[in-house]
Design a protein around this motif. Structure first.
Motif, PDB file in Angstrom:
ATOM      1  N   ASP A   1      25.929  25.376   0.273  1.00  0.00           N
ATOM      2  CA  ASP A   1      26.444  26.576   0.802  1.00  0.00           C
ATOM      3  C   ASP A   1      26.168  27.793   0.005  1.00  0.00           C
TER       4      ASP A   1
ATOM      5  N   GLU B   1      27.510  31.662  -0.809  1.00  0.00           N
ATOM      6  CA  GLU B   1      28.683  32.042  -1.052  1.00  0.00           C
ATOM      7  C   GLU B   1      29.341  32.644   0.332  1.00  0.00           C
ATOM      8  N   MET B   2      30.411  32.300   0.712  1.00  0.00           N
ATOM      9  CA  MET B   2      30.956  32.505   1.693  1.00  0.00           C
ATOM     10  C   MET B   2      32.613  33.338   1.318  1.00  0.00           C
ATOM     11  N   ASP B   3      32.584  34.586   2.044  1.00  0.00           N
ATOM     12  CA  ASP B   3      33.963  35.087   1.701  1.00  0.00           C
ATOM     13  C   ASP B   3      35.102  34.465   1.918  1.00  0.00           C
TER      14      ASP B   3
ATOM     15  N   SER C   1      35.785  33.833   5.865  1.00  0.00           N
ATOM     16  CA  SER C   1      34.834  33.035   6.580  1.00  0.00           C
ATOM     17  C   SER C   1      35.133  31.485   5.990  1.00  0.00           C
ATOM     18  N   ARG C   2      35.374  31.214   4.952  1.00  0.00           N
ATOM     19  CA  ARG C   2      35.764  29.945   4.265  1.00  0.00           C
ATOM     20  C   ARG C   2      37.044  29.288   5.380  1.00  0.00           C
TER      21      ARG C   2
ATOM     22  N   ALA D   1      35.924  28.720   9.065  1.00  0.00           N
ATOM     23  CA  ALA D   1      35.130  27.609   9.260  1.00  0.00           C
ATOM     24  C   ALA D   1      35.821  26.440   9.052  1.00  0.00           C
TER      25      ALA D   1
ATOM     26  N   PRO E   1      30.906  31.088  10.980  1.00  0.00           N
ATOM     27  CA  PRO E   1      30.126  32.170  10.212  1.00  0.00           C
ATOM     28  C   PRO E   1      28.698  31.870  10.044  1.00  0.00           C
ATOM     29  N   GLU E   2      27.790  33.070  10.066  1.00  0.00           N
ATOM     30  CA  GLU E   2      26.579  32.637  10.257  1.00  0.00           C
ATOM     31  C   GLU E   2      25.842  31.950   8.862  1.00  0.00           C
ATOM     32  N   GLU E   3      26.494  32.366   7.973  1.00  0.00           N
ATOM     33  CA  GLU E   3      25.967  31.402   6.706  1.00  0.00           C
ATOM     34  C   GLU E   3      26.484  29.769   6.562  1.00  0.00           C
ATOM     35  N   ASP E   4      27.328  29.577   7.431  1.00  0.00           N
ATOM     36  CA  ASP E   4      27.492  28.170   7.338  1.00  0.00           C
ATOM     37  C   ASP E   4      26.705  27.142   8.244  1.00  0.00           C
TER      38      ASP E   4
END
Ligand SMILES: [Fe+2]
Ligand SMILES: [Fe+2]
Length: 208
Positions: free
Chosen positions: A35, A37-39, A42-43, A46, A154-157
């Motif tokens: 992972d 870092e997700m704010d 976003s966490r 998700a 979220p894009e980063e997930d």
């Protein structure tokens, strides 16, 4: 008969008690990067989506087990039990991802299991061909939800995405297998009941 009842109860427990089932295939999230870092927002988002997907798999287990209970032929029953076993991987992967996201499965899962089991058993009574058609229609609906989640995650997930991507492939295959086995269109009241339940499920389990 008693043995069958015990086996069904065992399936129920393995579905609703976290960490009690194990997957046959490796979690696709293992292929994704760890992972980024997700704010917090976003966490939580998700986790809400993965909780919905987890409950979707609880419902899939219950539908298949209910359908297997009232299946007319031994062949259809064996197929439905096999299908339920394949869904166990999805259930476990979603559960593992929820833990990674510092979250938990829905508290409402036992209730959704019960309702889905009843719908499954009722559908099974309508005959094997309709029951198989129902599998295909359900998988269609599941794929639509999963595709939506792929867009809104979220894009980063990347880890949740890797799981959902594999689930989409598997569910599409389940749907076409059921049709190939002679599944046909099922009555619209059952379809409507399904739609209502999936709405209730997705709106409640995002948070609860
Ligand atoms: Fe699944
Ligand atoms: Fe499936």
């Amino acid at each position: 008969m008693i043995e069958y009842g015990i086996a069904q109860f065992d399936r129920f427990l393995k579905t609703v008690i976290p960490n009690s089932a194990s997957a046959a295939k490796a979690n696709p999230a293992q292929q994704a990067p760890h992972d980024i870092e997700m704010d917090e927002g976003s966490r939580q988002h998700a986790a809400g989506l993965m909780r919905i997907n987890h409950t979707g798999e609880v419902c899939a287990q219950a539908l298949y087990n209910g359908q297997a209970l009232t299946a007319k032929s031994a062949e259809a029953r064996a197929y439905l039990e096999h299908a339920a076993d394949e869904e166990t991987d999805h259930l476990v992967w979603c559960e593992e991802r929820l833990a990674e996201l510092a979250s938990r499965p829905s508290l409402l899962n036992p209730a959704f299991y019960g309702a889905s089991f009843a719908i499954g058993a009722m559908t099974g009574l309508l005959g094997d061909r309709i029951s198989l058609g129902f599998v295909s229609a359900t998988e269609d609906q599941v794929c639509k939800h999963l595709e939506e989640h792929m867009v809104t995650l979220p894009e980063e997930d990347q880890r949740s995405r890797a799981i959902l991507q594999q689930m989409i492939e598997d569910e599409e295959r389940h749907g076409s297998e059921a049709l190939a086995r002679g599944g046909k269109a099922f009555p619209s009241p059952v379809k409507q009941l399904m739609t209502v339940m999936s709405k209730v499920m997705t709106t409640t389990t995002y948070r609860i």
